[in-house]
Design an enzyme around this catalytic site. Structure first.
Site, short mmCIF file in Angstrom:
data_model
loop_
_atom_site.label_atom_id
_atom_site.label_comp_id
_atom_site.label_asym_id
_atom_site.label_seq_id
_atom_site.Cartn_x
_atom_site.Cartn_y
_atom_site.Cartn_z
N ASP A 186 0.86 -1.18 0.00
CA ASP A 186 0.00 0.00 0.00
C ASP A 186 0.90 1.23 0.00
O ASP A 186 1.67 1.41 0.94
CB ASP A 186 -0.89 -0.02 1.26
CG ASP A 186 -1.80 1.20 1.32
OD1 ASP A 186 -2.41 1.52 0.29
OD2 ASP A 186 -1.89 1.81 2.40
N GLU A 270 -2.26 -1.85 -5.80
CA GLU A 270 -3.45 -1.20 -6.33
C GLU A 270 -3.06 -0.51 -7.62
O GLU A 270 -2.01 0.13 -7.69
CB GLU A 270 -3.93 -0.13 -5.34
CG GLU A 270 -5.13 -0.53 -4.55
CD GLU A 270 -5.55 0.60 -3.60
OE1 GLU A 270 -6.74 0.79 -3.45
OE2 GLU A 270 -4.67 1.25 -3.02
N CYS A 323 -12.42 -5.04 7.76
CA CYS A 323 -11.78 -5.96 8.69
C CYS A 323 -11.44 -7.25 7.97
O CYS A 323 -12.30 -7.84 7.32
CB CYS A 323 -12.71 -6.24 9.88
SG CYS A 323 -12.04 -7.49 11.00
N CYS A 326 -13.38 -10.46 9.96
CA CYS A 326 -14.81 -10.75 9.85
C CYS A 326 -15.43 -10.15 8.58
O CYS A 326 -16.56 -10.45 8.23
CB CYS A 326 -15.56 -10.25 11.08
SG CYS A 326 -15.64 -8.46 11.17
N CYS A 342 -12.20 -3.44 15.50
CA CYS A 342 -13.44 -3.90 14.87
C CYS A 342 -14.39 -4.45 15.94
O CYS A 342 -13.96 -4.80 17.05
CB CYS A 342 -13.11 -4.96 13.84
SG CYS A 342 -14.56 -5.61 12.99
N CYS A 344 -15.62 -7.22 16.01
CA CYS A 344 -15.25 -8.61 16.30
C CYS A 344 -14.07 -8.70 17.25
O CYS A 344 -13.64 -9.78 17.63
CB CYS A 344 -14.95 -9.36 15.01
SG CYS A 344 -13.36 -8.93 14.28
N ASP A 351 -2.78 1.27 7.70
CA ASP A 351 -1.97 1.02 6.50
C ASP A 351 -1.64 -0.46 6.32
O ASP A 351 -1.65 -0.98 5.20
CB ASP A 351 -0.66 1.83 6.57
CG ASP A 351 -0.93 3.32 6.55
OD1 ASP A 351 -2.02 3.70 6.07
OD2 ASP A 351 -0.08 4.08 7.02
ZN LIG Z 1 -13.84 -7.69 12.36
#
Ligand SMILES: [Zn+2]
Length: 394
Positions: A186, A270, A323, A326, A342, A344, A351
């Site tokens: 990235d 990307e 995420c 999940c 997150c 979860c 990054d």
């Molecule tokens: Zn998650």
């Protein structure tokens, strides 16, 4: 066969410097003339003027008001028109900028498509109109068929030739793609790149200071009186620093791309729209853009040389907010949030998560079909479900 470019510094004598100057000037003139003709023809007819129509004007131009055109290599003039056609193609097909008129200031160049050679024994570049040879510093030799010679002069007055050679090296077979040996990258502005392994690749330290200095020098130079010797001198100082920055930056990029392509079997990135990004304003950003496009260019050919797979994914908006445990997308995430947790329970650094998602997405993407390699059956990552969820959310 792999094509490679070899670059050598040139040391023309006084007469050669004058003749090189004529080549740069005539090539620029023909390019600008062709561009003006194409624009005029389009405005009058709505159609595009072919390169051959412009080429056909050349003998007339030589005979009538511009006899000095005959002093330079005719093939270089034709090459300028071919480059003009390519600029138009890039504009129409790849949405790049509309071709611009070439200016006398800045980097100058012309091409010699055929009948050139490097005399390694005597350290000379031999091209038409320069039969006695231009002194050339031989840093390394090559074997293979020479294709194009591009002679250039930098803004600081140095001369170079870049030789495109079809080498005898075979294109290596692509390495197999495995999850363990694929790395996601990235690119960013503050940190040059973040890798899916969690590693940050920082911008070289000198860059920030030198860019600040460049800004000061540029401002100072543009305040000098137009046309004055002081102004010329000040801009030369700017050009010298610019060149120094570019050289050191390229050195950094070469080391990085070498490492990435030799240590991995696949590299996932990307596919950023560099041409679109170039439009922006601030200097730091502009330099970043140039660095990225050069970084991607080097990755591209080094991947080919080493048999490494280059996996490109389209712009992947939620790469830093999805995420990877999940699959939930964090819509509340602000640009200033460097880390987030997150629902979860997974903790993410923005990054690193982006780099990991680029990798996951690349391995799930159609890119794999494009390069003709299937995923190994033992692939442990559940990427297809992530892909599906992304489509649902979007
Ligand atoms: Zn998650």
């Amino acid at each position: 066969m792999i094509k490679k470019a070899y670059k050598y510094r040139l040391y023309p004598n006084k007469a050669q410097t004058t003749l090189l100057g004529k080549h740069f000037g005539c090539v620029r003139l023909i390019y600008n003339h062709g561009l003006a003709e194409k624009i005029k023809f389009y405005e009058q007819t709505g159609k595009s003027l072919s390169r051959y129509k412009i080429q056909a004007q050349l003998p007339v131009m030589k005979k009538e008001d511009r006899p000095w055109l005959a002093e330079v290599n005719a093939q270089s003039l034709q090459a300028a028109l071919i480059n003009l056609d390519r600029a138009f193609l890039n504009f129409f097909k790849h949405k790049m900028k509309f071709p611009r008129f070439k200016k006398k200031a800045g980097k100058q160049s012309f091409q010699v498509p055929q009948r050139g050679r490097i005399d390694f024994e005597n350290g000379k570049l031999i091209i038409p109109k320069f039969q006695e040879g231009i002194r050339c510093k031989i840093s390394r030799r090559f074997e293979g068929e020479t294709k194009t010679f591009t002679v250039s002069k930098t803004a600081t007055g140095k001369y170079f030739v870049s030789v495109l050679v079809e080498t005898l090296d075979e294109v290596p077979e692509k390495k197999p793609i495995t999850d363990a040996w694929t790395i996601g990258i990235d690119v960013g502005i503050k940190t040059f790149a973040t890798l899916s392994t969690g590693e940050d690749v920082e911008n070289p330290k000198f860059l920030k200071e030198e860019l600040a200095r460049l800004k000061v020098l540029q401002k100072r130079a543009s305040k000098k009186k137009k046309g004055s010797a002081n102004r010329r001198k000040a801009f030369r100082t700017v050009a010298i620093l610019h060149e120094k920055i570019a050289n050191r930056r390229n050195d950094f990029l070469h080391k990085l791309t070498h490492r990435l392509t030799s240590e991995n079997q696949a590299v996932a990135i990307e596919d950023l729209n560099i041409a679109g990004m170039m439009k922006n304003h601030c200097l730091a950003q502009a330099i970043s853009d140039v660095s990225w496009s050069e970084f991607f260019r080097q990755l591209d050919y080094k991947c080919e040389w080493t048999g490494t797979n280059l996996l490109k994914i389209g712009r992947f908006e939620p790469s830093s907010r999805t995420c990877d445990q999940c699959g939930k997308i964090n819509r509340e995430l602000k640009l200033s949030d460097r880390v987030w947790t997150c629902e979860c329970g997974a903790k993410h650094s923005r990054d690193i998560l982006a780099a990991r998602n680029i990798k996951r997405f690349a391995l799930a993407d159609d890119n794999l079909k494009y390069i003709g390699k299937g995923l190994p059956e033992s692939m442990p990552v559940d990427v297809t479900s992530l892909d599906g969820r992304l489509k649902q959310e979007a």
